[in-house]
Write a protein that holds these residues in place. Sequence first.
Motif, PDB file in Angstrom:
ATOM      1  N   ALA A  19       8.515   9.112  10.709  1.00 33.75           N
ATOM      2  CA  ALA A  19       8.510   8.584   9.345  1.00 33.75           C
ATOM      3  C   ALA A  19       7.544   7.416   9.222  1.00 33.75           C
ATOM      4  O   ALA A  19       7.306   6.679  10.184  1.00 33.75           O
ATOM      5  CB  ALA A  19       9.914   8.140   8.943  1.00 33.75           C
ATOM      6  N   THR A  20       7.016   7.279   8.010  1.00 35.65           N
ATOM      7  CA  THR A  20       6.127   6.172   7.678  1.00 35.65           C
ATOM      8  C   THR A  20       6.479   5.680   6.279  1.00 35.65           C
ATOM      9  O   THR A  20       7.322   6.258   5.596  1.00 35.65           O
ATOM     10  CB  THR A  20       4.648   6.631   7.663  1.00 35.65           C
ATOM     11  OG1 THR A  20       4.495   7.643   6.665  1.00 35.65           O
ATOM     12  CG2 THR A  20       4.209   7.151   9.015  1.00 35.65           C
ATOM     13  N   CYS A  21       5.784   4.633   5.879  1.00 38.82           N
ATOM     14  CA  CYS A  21       5.935   4.105   4.526  1.00 38.82           C
ATOM     15  C   CYS A  21       4.555   3.646   4.082  1.00 38.82           C
ATOM     16  O   CYS A  21       3.846   2.986   4.832  1.00 38.82           O
ATOM     17  CB  CYS A  21       6.918   2.940   4.535  1.00 38.82           C
ATOM     18  SG  CYS A  21       7.226   2.239   2.909  1.00 38.82           S
ATOM     19  N   HIS A  25       5.530   1.712  -0.811  1.00 37.30           N
ATOM     20  CA  HIS A  25       6.881   1.637  -0.245  1.00 37.30           C
ATOM     21  C   HIS A  25       7.643   2.961  -0.315  1.00 37.30           C
ATOM     22  O   HIS A  25       8.853   2.991  -0.117  1.00 37.30           O
ATOM     23  CB  HIS A  25       7.714   0.512  -0.874  1.00 37.30           C
ATOM     24  CG  HIS A  25       7.090  -0.819  -0.691  1.00 37.30           C
ATOM     25  ND1 HIS A  25       7.029  -1.473   0.514  1.00 37.30           N
ATOM     26  CD2 HIS A  25       6.445  -1.618  -1.584  1.00 37.30           C
ATOM     27  CE1 HIS A  25       6.393  -2.617   0.371  1.00 37.30           C
ATOM     28  NE2 HIS A  25       6.024  -2.733  -0.895  1.00 37.30           N
ATOM     29  N   PRO A  27       8.592   6.485   1.313  1.00 34.74           N
ATOM     30  CA  PRO A  27       8.589   7.019   2.673  1.00 34.74           C
ATOM     31  C   PRO A  27       7.949   8.398   2.755  1.00 34.74           C
ATOM     32  O   PRO A  27       7.906   9.146   1.778  1.00 34.74           O
ATOM     33  CB  PRO A  27      10.079   7.102   3.010  1.00 34.74           C
ATOM     34  CG  PRO A  27      10.739   7.326   1.686  1.00 34.74           C
ATOM     35  CD  PRO A  27       9.910   6.552   0.695  1.00 34.74           C
ATOM     36  N   ASN A  28       7.443   8.704   3.923  1.00 33.88           N
ATOM     37  CA  ASN A  28       6.966  10.041   4.256  1.00 33.88           C
ATOM     38  C   ASN A  28       7.606  10.422   5.583  1.00 33.88           C
ATOM     39  O   ASN A  28       7.750   9.584   6.467  1.00 33.88           O
ATOM     40  CB  ASN A  28       5.440  10.066   4.375  1.00 33.88           C
ATOM     41  CG  ASN A  28       4.782  10.014   3.019  1.00 33.88           C
ATOM     42  OD1 ASN A  28       4.929  10.925   2.229  1.00 33.88           O
ATOM     43  ND2 ASN A  28       4.083   8.919   2.732  1.00 33.88           N
ATOM     44  N   LEU A  29       7.978  11.685   5.695  1.00 34.19           N
ATOM     45  CA  LEU A  29       8.693  12.161   6.876  1.00 34.19           C
ATOM     46  C   LEU A  29       8.139  13.516   7.279  1.00 34.19           C
ATOM     47  O   LEU A  29       7.828  14.343   6.423  1.00 34.19           O
ATOM     48  CB  LEU A  29      10.189  12.290   6.572  1.00 34.19           C
ATOM     49  CG  LEU A  29      11.079  12.847   7.669  1.00 34.19           C
ATOM     50  CD1 LEU A  29      11.287  11.817   8.759  1.00 34.19           C
ATOM     51  CD2 LEU A  29      12.410  13.284   7.086  1.00 34.19           C
ATOM     52  N   LEU A  56       1.663  11.203   5.363  1.00 35.41           N
ATOM     53  CA  LEU A  56       2.163  10.483   6.532  1.00 35.41           C
ATOM     54  C   LEU A  56       0.992  10.001   7.390  1.00 35.41           C
ATOM     55  O   LEU A  56       0.965   8.835   7.821  1.00 35.41           O
ATOM     56  CB  LEU A  56       3.086  11.400   7.344  1.00 35.41           C
ATOM     57  CG  LEU A  56       3.679  10.793   8.594  1.00 35.41           C
ATOM     58  CD1 LEU A  56       5.161  11.121   8.683  1.00 35.41           C
ATOM     59  CD2 LEU A  56       2.987  11.316   9.839  1.00 35.41           C
ATOM     60  N   ASP A  59      -0.685   7.081   5.781  1.00 37.27           N
ATOM     61  CA  ASP A  59       0.089   5.846   5.986  1.00 37.27           C
ATOM     62  C   ASP A  59      -0.210   5.240   7.355  1.00 37.27           C
ATOM     63  O   ASP A  59      -0.400   4.024   7.485  1.00 37.27           O
ATOM     64  CB  ASP A  59       1.596   6.118   5.895  1.00 37.27           C
ATOM     65  CG  ASP A  59       2.081   6.443   4.502  1.00 37.27           C
ATOM     66  OD1 ASP A  59       1.331   6.236   3.529  1.00 37.27           O
ATOM     67  OD2 ASP A  59       3.233   6.925   4.401  1.00 37.27           O
ATOM     68  N   LYS A  82      10.616   2.419  16.968  1.00 38.95           N
ATOM     69  CA  LYS A  82       9.682   1.941  15.952  1.00 38.95           C
ATOM     70  C   LYS A  82       8.413   1.469  16.642  1.00 38.95           C
ATOM     71  O   LYS A  82       8.451   0.971  17.767  1.00 38.95           O
ATOM     72  CB  LYS A  82      10.296   0.804  15.143  1.00 38.95           C
ATOM     73  CG  LYS A  82      11.454   1.270  14.277  1.00 38.95           C
ATOM     74  CD  LYS A  82      11.914   0.207  13.341  1.00 38.95           C
ATOM     75  CE  LYS A  82      13.020   0.771  12.448  1.00 38.95           C
ATOM     76  NZ  LYS A  82      13.371  -0.172  11.398  1.00 38.95           N
TER      77      LYS A  82
END
Length: 158
Positions: A19-21, A25, A27-29, A56, A59, A82
Amino acid sequence: MLDVDNAAFIQTSVSISLATCGVDHLPNLMRAVGCKLLDGGRRVGIFLNATLAPALLADIRANRRVACVFCLPSSNRTLQLKGEDAEVLPFDPADLPRIAEHLADFVVEVAPEGVPESVVRTLFAYRPDALVMVAFSPCAAFSQTPGPRAGQSIGGMP
């Protein structure tokens, strides 16, 4: 950051989600098709189908921050890592056997849950020329296994 047990765990028949952001703000998964340890275990490489993850990957290129979750469906054991130094790297075709083994093991893992092999193969379909590797150094790790210790930091920043 990863002890021997967790390093082995993330390379088993786990479900892997990255996942990213973005700057907005949001999110992408993306589900990954496998992983490997790099640099003597100091970095983690996650294999992704790039054609399904343009936002993603954008990001990652913009801010380099990721969260990666590894979950074993049969036990719900879950580990979150993380990173703040993620980078998108070219895929090495020498890793194709690693991906094939991971997906075969995952098929066996989820079969008792009633998930047919055809579903797994469809969800994780990829073309080798569409794969990339996202590599990062874990800077924080959390137990996310459901229960009283879910969310507990097991390494890195709180």
